[in-house]
Design an enzyme around this catalytic site. Structure first.
Site, PDB file in Angstrom:
ATOM      1  N   CYS A  87       0.889  -1.130  -0.095  1.00  0.00           N
ATOM      2  CA  CYS A  87       0.260  -0.568   0.087  1.00  0.00           C
ATOM      3  C   CYS A  87       0.672   1.257  -0.215  1.00  0.00           C
ATOM      4  O   CYS A  87       1.564   0.907   0.579  1.00  0.00           O
ATOM      5  CB  CYS A  87      -0.827  -0.449   1.359  1.00  0.00           C
ATOM      6  N   GLU A  88       0.279   2.115  -1.119  1.00  0.00           N
ATOM      7  CA  GLU A  88       1.482   3.089  -0.853  1.00  0.00           C
ATOM      8  C   GLU A  88       1.387   4.362  -0.159  1.00  0.00           C
ATOM      9  O   GLU A  88       1.749   5.047   0.481  1.00  0.00           O
ATOM     10  CB  GLU A  88       0.948   4.000  -2.358  1.00  0.00           C
ATOM     11  N   HIS A  89       0.351   3.596   0.829  1.00  0.00           N
ATOM     12  CA  HIS A  89       0.021   5.242   1.643  1.00  0.00           C
ATOM     13  C   HIS A  89       0.939   4.677   3.038  1.00  0.00           C
ATOM     14  O   HIS A  89       1.159   6.112   3.757  1.00  0.00           O
ATOM     15  CB  HIS A  89      -1.653   5.333   2.300  1.00  0.00           C
ATOM     16  N   HIS A  90       0.953   3.552   3.052  1.00  0.00           N
ATOM     17  CA  HIS A  90       1.219   3.247   4.606  1.00  0.00           C
ATOM     18  C   HIS A  90       2.878   1.937   4.454  1.00  0.00           C
ATOM     19  O   HIS A  90       3.437   2.003   5.161  1.00  0.00           O
ATOM     20  CB  HIS A  90       0.481   2.503   5.858  1.00  0.00           C
ATOM     21  N   GLN A 128      -5.100  -0.510  -4.297  1.00  0.00           N
ATOM     22  CA  GLN A 128      -5.874  -1.442  -5.289  1.00  0.00           C
ATOM     23  C   GLN A 128      -6.813  -1.226  -6.543  1.00  0.00           C
ATOM     24  O   GLN A 128      -6.428  -2.032  -7.113  1.00  0.00           O
ATOM     25  CB  GLN A 128      -6.494  -2.561  -4.323  1.00  0.00           C
ATOM     26  N   HIS A 156      -5.370  -5.874   3.457  1.00  0.00           N
ATOM     27  CA  HIS A 156      -5.018  -5.386   4.115  1.00  0.00           C
ATOM     28  C   HIS A 156      -4.718  -5.116   5.034  1.00  0.00           C
ATOM     29  O   HIS A 156      -5.448  -4.669   5.703  1.00  0.00           O
ATOM     30  CB  HIS A 156      -5.661  -3.839   3.206  1.00  0.00           C
ATOM     31  N   CYS A 158      -2.701  -2.857   6.198  1.00  0.00           N
ATOM     32  CA  CYS A 158      -3.248  -1.111   6.957  1.00  0.00           C
ATOM     33  C   CYS A 158      -4.273  -1.023   7.787  1.00  0.00           C
ATOM     34  O   CYS A 158      -4.513   0.208   8.336  1.00  0.00           O
ATOM     35  CB  CYS A 158      -2.606   0.147   5.684  1.00  0.00           C
TER      36      CYS A 158
END
Length: 197
Positions: A87-90, A128, A156, A158
């Site tokens: 996941c590019e956010h976390h 995703q 996920h 995250c």
């Protein structure tokens, strides 16, 4: 003889990433020099390079490497492709299954190339929703079939390890092109083939 195959990474890049990883370990209040952590920065560097190796791959070229002219114009489904991404956010993993279908229009590709295309896009920093669309668009643009359908079901970390901590939540995304957008019966056949209604 080594019991495992070592991934080959650029030593300079590995060293630079490891330096930053060591700084992170020090910032989270642990002793980066203790026995269990001493080699962790380099391990982290190699792991990150492996988990993002998709940036070095061209998914369209993967598909093109095994193109065959074949007069088969029915649905081809490759389902339950294992999928692991970040996941590019976390920068936390998400994992699950990817299902891909396409209707050839005179050209097919090797079945393993479908799975390798999924892998090439998954081994990047992702969300995703975008990952699903990228796989669909790449197969559509490269093979020029009558249509493509892609569904991803993933968990996920995250969401399960932090934040709302919902361990049973699964995210399902789909992308369609061509005839799958126009033909509800064909879409239903695809969903039945992957075990969805």
């Amino acid at each position: 003889m080594s019991y495992k195959k070592e991934e080959i990474f650029d030593p300079e890049t590995s060293a630079r990433i490891a330096q930053h990883c060591k700084a992170i370990l020090e910032l989270i209040a642990d002793d980066a020099e203790r026995e269990g952590l001493k080699d962790t920065p380099m391990r982290m560097a190699k792991a990150m390079q492996f988990l993002t190796k998709g940036y070095e791959e061209d998914p369209a070229e993967i598909l093109k490497s095994a193109l065959f002219h074949e007069d088969y114009r029915q649905m081809v489904v490759v389902k339950d492709i294992d999928l692991h991404s970040l996941c590019e956010h976390h920068l936390l993993p998400f994992m699950g299954k990817c299902h891909v279908a396409y209707i050839p229009d005179g050209t097919i590709t090797g079945l393993s190339k479908i799975a390798r295309t999924v892998e090439a896009f998954a081994r990047r920093l992702q969300v995703q929703e975008r990952l699903t669309r990228q796989i669909c668009d790449c197969i559509q643009d490269t093979l020029e079939p009558k249509g493509v359908a892609v569904t991803i079901e993933a968990e996920h970390t995250c969401m399960s390890m932090r934040g709302v901590q919902k361990t049973a939540a699964t995210t399902v995304t789909s992308a369609y092109s061509g005839i799958f957008l126009e033909n509800d019966q064909l879409k239903a056949e695809y969903l039945g083939a992957i075990g969805k209604k």
